[in-house]
Design an enzyme around this catalytic site. Structure first.
Site, short mmCIF file in Angstrom:
data_model
loop_
_atom_site.label_atom_id
_atom_site.label_comp_id
_atom_site.label_asym_id
_atom_site.label_seq_id
_atom_site.Cartn_x
_atom_site.Cartn_y
_atom_site.Cartn_z
N ARG A 65 -43.73 24.78 -22.72
CA ARG A 65 -43.17 23.57 -23.34
C ARG A 65 -42.76 23.82 -24.80
O ARG A 65 -41.94 23.11 -25.34
CB ARG A 65 -44.18 22.41 -23.25
CG ARG A 65 -43.72 21.12 -23.91
CD ARG A 65 -44.37 19.87 -23.33
NE ARG A 65 -45.80 19.98 -23.23
CZ ARG A 65 -46.66 19.88 -24.26
NH1 ARG A 65 -46.22 19.67 -25.48
NH2 ARG A 65 -47.96 20.00 -24.06
N TYR A 118 -19.62 9.58 -27.18
CA TYR A 118 -19.97 9.74 -25.76
C TYR A 118 -20.81 8.53 -25.31
O TYR A 118 -21.68 8.07 -26.05
CB TYR A 118 -20.75 11.06 -25.58
CG TYR A 118 -21.48 11.13 -24.27
CD1 TYR A 118 -20.79 11.03 -23.06
CD2 TYR A 118 -22.87 11.26 -24.22
CE1 TYR A 118 -21.46 11.07 -21.86
CE2 TYR A 118 -23.55 11.30 -23.02
CZ TYR A 118 -22.83 11.20 -21.84
OH TYR A 118 -23.50 11.23 -20.64
N ASP A 190 -22.39 16.27 -33.08
CA ASP A 190 -22.30 16.73 -31.69
C ASP A 190 -21.06 17.60 -31.58
O ASP A 190 -19.93 17.13 -31.69
CB ASP A 190 -22.22 15.51 -30.76
CG ASP A 190 -22.22 15.90 -29.29
OD1 ASP A 190 -21.75 17.00 -28.96
OD2 ASP A 190 -22.67 15.08 -28.46
N LYS A 215 -21.99 21.83 -20.76
CA LYS A 215 -20.52 21.84 -20.80
C LYS A 215 -20.01 23.26 -21.07
O LYS A 215 -20.28 24.15 -20.31
CB LYS A 215 -20.05 20.82 -21.84
CG LYS A 215 -20.73 19.43 -21.70
CD LYS A 215 -20.40 18.79 -20.39
CE LYS A 215 -20.81 17.34 -20.23
NZ LYS A 215 -22.20 16.99 -20.43
#
Ligand code: PLP
Length: 398
Positions: A65, A118, A190, A215
């Site tokens: 983690r 977005y 972003d 992406k």
């Protein structure tokens, strides 16, 4: 020779030996491709070293983690491409965005965000208002004066997209990030649509860059992932402490697929941009199309900023059809080579209707404010042969 540890004693029974297998500590050479460290944790010889590793981001690998050698390799690769000091890879782009926003904001804080965003990010910002009492002011992506006017004593962050989804507006990163710096607020960008091949926001003064690695960075539509990259180590460490509590960690296999995709990013981006240029130019001349949104066209509001900031205008474009939603639906059910599917940035061309899918969480007013119409179609232009793509798009328009 590899040192295999532990050297399992032959006196142990088969049931036990099957579990406690030897593991190589490779010395004297290294693998060409990054191995997938498919383990949830790491073994220590010294309890003090283990205890120390848990409290710091640069300690020994301890638990999946926190990070993992395959995940760390991705973090270093993307931090290097962006020109940042460090990075936190996550299980999705939204995981990266939420790690940063929730890691830095407290109830009562104020943030400034650009209007065109977005849809998932826009929905999350609405949630921050409703559920966490965070205040938000929206400003145009290219208006540092509006940012300065919006700032209050408790403003912590400004949130931007280098190239916005889906209207492809280019943010004035130098102007907005410089204003943020002067005002003492953190700028988050972003950079999913641009990738570090087309724009590196740190060079324009950004503090944090986020990506949906789902992406272009992975590029083959086979993985979901995200990453947050930091210009400075202190901000990274602050967010890292929260990130290990939040647990939006990247999976080693997803990190490995992303590392593999990253190796061809430069070649893919060249072709994505060239194909988008061909489609955008031809769509702009088509009688069924009322507007094309791609910053490489002189008619686009961000054309000049794009020339200044981007070394290519990206592979996503949107266009508006004269016939509104019915025409959009007809187009999307008529494409044969392009696929009607969510997401973007992969090698294959994908189309979708933002108002009813990626941006469905926006109210009609928010859609209008973002410039998204009922007849707007988004195209993630792939790397197929441009003439095959145009043949498909033009037959679907007919
Ligand atoms: N940022 C942008 C610009 C996006 O387009 C997306 C997804 O489409 C995201 C973030 C969210 O990424 P993910 O779907 O990997 O959570």
């Amino acid at each position: 020779m590899d040192d295999f540890r532990p050297d399992t004693p032959s006196t142990l029974r088969p049931e036990t030996r099957a579990i406690h297998q030897p593991r190589p500590d490779i010395e004297g050479s290294r693998s060409i491709s990054m191995p997938i460290y498919q383990t949830s944790g790491f073994v220590f010889d010294d309890p003090a070293v283990m205890a120390e590793a848990m409290g710091r981001p640069d300690g020994a690998y301890v638990y999946g983690r926190y990070t993992n050698p395959t995940v760390r390799s991705l973090e270093l690769a993307v931090a290097g491409l962006e020109g940042g000091t460090s990075a936190i890879a996550t299980g999705s782009g939204m995981g990266a965005i939420n790690t940063v926003l929730l890691g830095l904001l407290r109830p009562g804080d104020h943030l400034v965000a650009q209007r065109s965003l977005y849809g998932g990010t826009a929905a999350m910002l609405n949630d921050l208002v409703d559920r966490f009492g965070i205040e938000i002011t929206y400003v145009p992506e290219n208006d540092p004066a509006a940012l300065r006017a919006a700032v209050r004593p408790h403003t912590k962050l400004v949130y931007l997209e280098t190239i916005s989804n889906p209207m492809t507006l280019v943010a004035d990163l130098p102007g907005m990030c410089e204003a943020a710096r002067e005002l003492g607020i953190v700028s988050v960008v972003d950079n999913t649509f641009a990738t570090p091949l087309l724009c590196r926001p740190f060079e324009h003064g950004a503090d944090i860059v986020v990506h949906s690695t789902t992406k272009y960075l992975s590029g083959h539509t086979d993985v979901v992932g995200g990453i947050a990259v930091f210009a400075a180590q202190d901000l990274y460490e602050k967010v890292w402490h929260f990130a290990i509590e939040l647990g939006a960690t990247a999976d080693p296999f997803a990190a490995w697929l992303t590392l593999r995709g990253l190796q061809t990013l430069a070649l893919r981006m060249e072709r994505h941009c060239a194909n988008a240029h061909t489609l955008a130019t031809r769509l702009a001349e088509h009688p069924a199309v009322t507007a094309v949104h791609w910053p490489g066209l002189a008619s686009h509001p961000s054309y000049e900023l794009a020339n200044k900031l981007l070394s290519g205008c990206g592979g996503v474009l949107s266009f508006d059809l004269a016939g509104g939603r019915a025409a959009g639906e007809r187009f999307m059910s008529s494409v044969r080579l392009a696929l009607l599917a969510p997401s973007l940035g992969g090698v294959e061309t994908l189309v979708l209707h933002p108002a009813s899918t990626s941006h469905r969480a926006l109210s009609p007013e928010e859609l209008t404010r973002s410039g998204i119409g009922e007849g707007t179609v988004r195209v993630s232009v792939g790397i197929e042969h441009p003439e095959d793509l145009w043949a498909d798009v033009s037959q679907a328009l007919a």
